[in-house]
Design a protein around this motif. Sequence first.
Motif, short mmCIF file in Angstrom:
data_model
loop_
_atom_site.label_atom_id
_atom_site.label_comp_id
_atom_site.label_asym_id
_atom_site.label_seq_id
_atom_site.Cartn_x
_atom_site.Cartn_y
_atom_site.Cartn_z
N ALA A 187 0.84 -1.21 0.00
CA ALA A 187 0.00 0.00 0.00
C ALA A 187 0.86 1.25 0.00
O ALA A 187 1.79 1.37 0.80
CB ALA A 187 -0.90 0.00 1.23
N LEU A 188 0.54 2.17 -0.90
CA LEU A 188 1.16 3.49 -0.96
C LEU A 188 0.06 4.54 -0.91
O LEU A 188 -1.00 4.34 -1.50
CB LEU A 188 1.95 3.68 -2.26
N PRO A 189 0.30 5.68 -0.24
CA PRO A 189 -0.70 6.74 -0.25
C PRO A 189 -1.02 7.15 -1.70
O PRO A 189 -0.12 7.25 -2.53
CB PRO A 189 -0.04 7.89 0.50
N ASP A 190 -2.30 7.34 -1.98
CA ASP A 190 -2.72 7.65 -3.34
C ASP A 190 -2.07 8.93 -3.87
O ASP A 190 -1.71 8.99 -5.05
CB ASP A 190 -4.25 7.76 -3.40
N ASP A 191 -1.91 9.94 -3.02
CA ASP A 191 -1.31 11.20 -3.46
C ASP A 191 0.11 11.04 -3.97
O ASP A 191 0.60 11.83 -4.77
CB ASP A 191 -1.27 12.24 -2.32
N ILE A 192 0.79 10.01 -3.50
CA ILE A 192 2.19 9.81 -3.88
C ILE A 192 2.31 9.03 -5.20
O ILE A 192 3.37 8.96 -5.78
CB ILE A 192 2.96 9.13 -2.73
N CYS A 193 1.20 8.45 -5.66
CA CYS A 193 1.20 7.63 -6.88
C CYS A 193 0.73 8.42 -8.10
O CYS A 193 0.01 7.89 -8.95
CB CYS A 193 0.31 6.41 -6.67
N THR A 194 1.10 9.68 -8.18
CA THR A 194 0.66 10.52 -9.29
C THR A 194 1.86 11.16 -9.98
O THR A 194 2.99 11.05 -9.51
CB THR A 194 -0.25 11.66 -8.78
N ASP A 195 1.59 11.79 -11.09
CA ASP A 195 2.58 12.60 -11.79
C ASP A 195 3.82 11.77 -12.13
O ASP A 195 3.71 10.66 -12.62
CB ASP A 195 2.90 13.83 -10.93
N ARG A 236 -3.37 3.39 -2.58
CA ARG A 236 -3.34 2.58 -3.78
C ARG A 236 -2.59 1.30 -3.43
O ARG A 236 -1.46 1.35 -2.96
CB ARG A 236 -2.63 3.34 -4.90
N ILE A 237 -3.22 0.17 -3.66
CA ILE A 237 -2.64 -1.13 -3.34
C ILE A 237 -2.07 -1.74 -4.61
O ILE A 237 -2.78 -1.92 -5.59
CB ILE A 237 -3.71 -2.10 -2.76
N HIS A 238 -0.78 -2.02 -4.61
CA HIS A 238 -0.11 -2.67 -5.73
C HIS A 238 -0.05 -4.15 -5.40
O HIS A 238 0.58 -4.54 -4.41
CB HIS A 238 1.29 -2.08 -5.94
N CYS A 239 -0.72 -4.97 -6.21
CA CYS A 239 -0.91 -6.38 -5.91
C CYS A 239 -0.06 -7.24 -6.85
O CYS A 239 -0.13 -7.08 -8.07
CB CYS A 239 -2.38 -6.75 -6.09
N PHE A 248 9.70 0.96 -12.94
CA PHE A 248 10.29 -0.04 -12.05
C PHE A 248 9.65 -1.40 -12.28
O PHE A 248 10.34 -2.42 -12.39
CB PHE A 248 10.13 0.38 -10.58
N CYS A 249 8.33 -1.43 -12.36
CA CYS A 249 7.63 -2.70 -12.57
C CYS A 249 7.99 -3.31 -13.92
O CYS A 249 8.18 -4.54 -14.02
CB CYS A 249 6.12 -2.49 -12.45
N GLN A 250 8.12 -2.49 -14.96
CA GLN A 250 8.54 -3.00 -16.26
C GLN A 250 9.96 -3.56 -16.18
O GLN A 250 10.25 -4.61 -16.75
CB GLN A 250 8.47 -1.90 -17.32
N ASP A 251 10.84 -2.87 -15.47
CA ASP A 251 12.23 -3.30 -15.35
C ASP A 251 12.36 -4.66 -14.66
O ASP A 251 13.25 -5.44 -14.99
CB ASP A 251 13.07 -2.27 -14.61
N ILE A 252 11.50 -4.93 -13.67
CA ILE A 252 11.59 -6.23 -12.99
C ILE A 252 10.65 -7.26 -13.63
O ILE A 252 10.58 -8.41 -13.19
CB ILE A 252 11.34 -6.12 -11.47
N ASN A 276 5.84 10.30 -10.22
CA ASN A 276 5.95 9.10 -9.39
C ASN A 276 5.29 7.90 -10.05
O ASN A 276 5.81 6.79 -9.98
CB ASN A 276 5.32 9.34 -8.02
N LEU A 277 4.17 8.13 -10.71
CA LEU A 277 3.49 7.04 -11.41
C LEU A 277 4.39 6.50 -12.51
O LEU A 277 4.48 5.29 -12.72
CB LEU A 277 2.15 7.51 -11.98
N THR A 278 5.08 7.38 -13.21
CA THR A 278 6.02 6.97 -14.25
C THR A 278 7.14 6.14 -13.64
O THR A 278 7.54 5.11 -14.20
CB THR A 278 6.59 8.20 -14.98
N MET A 279 7.68 6.56 -12.48
CA MET A 279 8.75 5.81 -11.82
C MET A 279 8.26 4.43 -11.39
O MET A 279 8.99 3.43 -11.54
CB MET A 279 9.25 6.59 -10.59
N ILE A 280 7.05 4.35 -10.85
CA ILE A 280 6.50 3.07 -10.41
C ILE A 280 6.31 2.14 -11.61
O ILE A 280 6.70 0.97 -11.58
CB ILE A 280 5.16 3.28 -9.66
N THR A 281 5.73 2.68 -12.69
CA THR A 281 5.49 1.90 -13.90
C THR A 281 6.81 1.39 -14.48
O THR A 281 6.93 0.22 -14.85
CB THR A 281 4.72 2.73 -14.93
#
Length: 126
Positions: A23-31, A66-69, A40-44, A33-38
Motif C-alpha cells: 500500500a502506498l498513499p494515493d497522493d504519492i502515486c501521481t505525476d 493505492r494497493i499494488h498487488c 520499475f515494474c517494467q524493469d523487474i 511518481n506514477l512513471t517511476m512506479i510503472t
Amino acid sequence: MPKRNRVTPAPSVIDRDWPHQVALPDDICTDRNLTMITQFCQDIGVKPQIRRVQAIWPSGKYEDYRIHCFADPAAAKAFLDHFGGDVFDPKRDREGGKIRGVWRRTGEYKRILDLGPLSVPEILRN
C-alpha cells in the motif's frame, strides 16, 4: 458504481491471485511518481494489479491508498524495498475481510509526503 471492464479482474480475483500487496498513499502515486512506479515494474518484469482502499484512523482522519498487488512474493518484496509503503493483507486489513471494506488503522495519523524515491507533488501538499 462504475461498470468493470473485462480486462480488470474482479476484486475477489485480485485478492486471490495477487495476494502479495503493498500500500502506498494515493497522493504519492501521481505525476512523475506514477512513471517511476510503472518503469520499475517494467524493469523487474511484472505488471501488478491495482486496487484502492480508504484508510481510517481512530481520530477520524482518513486517506486513500493505492494497493499494488503482485502474484510473486519476490516482486512484492522488491517493490517494497525500493519504494517503501506498507504490506497490506486483504483478509486481515480490510474491515471484516470484506472485498470493499475500509482499512482500519491504529495509532496516530501522520501524512506521508516523501516515501523512498517518491514524493507528493507540490500542488497536492496543502
